[in-house]
Design an enzyme around this catalytic site. Structure first.
Site, short mmCIF file in Angstrom:
data_model
loop_
_atom_site.label_atom_id
_atom_site.label_comp_id
_atom_site.label_asym_id
_atom_site.label_seq_id
_atom_site.Cartn_x
_atom_site.Cartn_y
_atom_site.Cartn_z
N GLY A 48 0.83 -1.31 0.07
CA GLY A 48 0.17 0.01 -0.09
C GLY A 48 0.90 1.36 0.11
N TYR A 84 -13.54 -2.55 12.18
CA TYR A 84 -12.19 -2.04 11.76
C TYR A 84 -11.47 -2.09 13.17
CZ TYR A 84 -8.43 1.08 11.18
OH TYR A 84 -7.16 1.56 11.29
N LYS A 119 -7.97 -4.50 13.73
CA LYS A 119 -6.79 -3.92 14.31
C LYS A 119 -6.30 -4.89 15.67
CE LYS A 119 -5.49 -1.20 10.95
NZ LYS A 119 -4.12 -1.53 10.00
N PRO A 130 -0.68 3.45 15.28
CA PRO A 130 -1.10 5.01 15.18
C PRO A 130 -2.47 5.55 15.68
CG PRO A 130 -0.42 4.22 13.08
CD PRO A 130 -0.84 2.98 13.98
C1 8X3 Z 1 -6.56 4.95 12.66
C2 8X3 Z 1 -6.73 5.58 13.78
O1 8X3 Z 1 -8.34 6.41 15.81
O2 8X3 Z 1 -9.01 6.77 13.29
O3 8X3 Z 1 -6.44 3.70 12.61
O4 8X3 Z 1 -9.43 4.84 14.25
S1 8X3 Z 1 -8.55 5.93 14.33
#
Ligand code: 8X3
Length: 264
Positions: free
Chosen positions: A21, A164, A168, A194
């Protein structure tokens, strides 16, 4: 198509990083940082047209760069591209699993099935595909580093982010599991988590709604892709006996995935 021969090699490569990416955001920033530090960089992306300017930019600065066009969700395409790597590019030292993203911010009971598939297939299964294909060589050579781009979202769920966040959280578990599985080798595993980074992340999440995306970063100075790439390069260049296992990197005034102090 790109010519995958050694003709593109300008000098003997002493270190090679593969970044998925890499045509924008954190991936592009990593490509620039690692290339600037003397790494030969293999940059991957779904679109040849979007990767082309990255290749040209890096080549202009005298860097060794090799583009690979594939979608990490397409296991066969990834396997073929890795299989066809020219000899001089095969000993990958650093794998940066960056490809992926967020789609949608609806309550879980109203989420879109296709959005869920995209996130799970890219963020989890794509990362696993890359890992499965590249890490065996690292283990064999007793040298290498896997840097996974996780997220603060993996630490705790936030409203509308359930799927999401789950992907993660999976990146954390997969990083931790891999670290255990390679502990008998000199291979290192880093999970960088992050917080708010202003890239096309939110535009993608909101399916192209730039106004809504901009609001995510309203009243706060977000991180940049460069800030995250700095952490990745630091981890990669740490002394061999130092394994930066996990880094949570937030914007100042962001306290967690769901707590942000905004100036306005
Ligand atoms: C991105 C950070 O806090 O927008 O992975 O989910 S957040």
């Amino acid at each position: 198509m790109y010519d995958l021969t050694n003709k593109q090699m300008k000098t003997e490569l002493h270190k090679i990083a593969l970044i998925t990416g890499a045509n924008s955001g954190i991936g592009l920033a990593c490509a620039r940082k690692f290339a600037g530090d003397g790494y030969g960089v293999i940059v991957t992306g779904r679109s040849e047209a979007k990767l082309q300017p990255v290749v040209q930019e890096l080549q202009k600065t005298g860097c060794n760069v090799l583009p690979l066009i594939f979608d990490v969700r397409d296991r066969q395409a990834v396997a073929e591209a890795i299989e066809r790597l020219p000899e001089a590019w095969r000993t990958i030292d650093v794998l940066i699993n960056n490809a992926g993203g967020a789609m949608g911010l609806e309550p879980e009971y109203e989420g879109d099935f296709d959005d869920w598939d995209t996130m799970i297939d890219s963020n989890i299964k794509g990362l696993l595909t890359m890992t499965r294909l590249i890490v065996p060589g690292m283990v064999e050579r007793n040298r290498g580093h896997i840097i996974n781009i996780g997220s603060v979202a993996g630490d705790a769920a936030y409203a509308g982010g359930g799927v999401y966040c789950a992907t993660k959280a999976a990146v954390k578990s997969l990083s931790d599991g891999l670290r255990i599985d390679v502990a008998h080798t000199a291979v290192r595993v880093t999970n960088i988590k992050p917080g708010l980074v202003e890239t096309n992340f939110s535009v993608t999440r909101f399916h192209g709604d730039e106004v809504r995306a901009a609001k995510v970063y309203d009243g706060i100075t977000p991180l940049t892709g460069d800030d995250v790439a700095d952490v990745a390069l630091y981890a990669a260049n740490a002394p061999a006996h130092v394994q930066i296992a996990e880094v949570l990197v937030l914007a100042t005034h962001q306290a967690s995935g769901s707590v942000v102090y905004r100036r306005n």
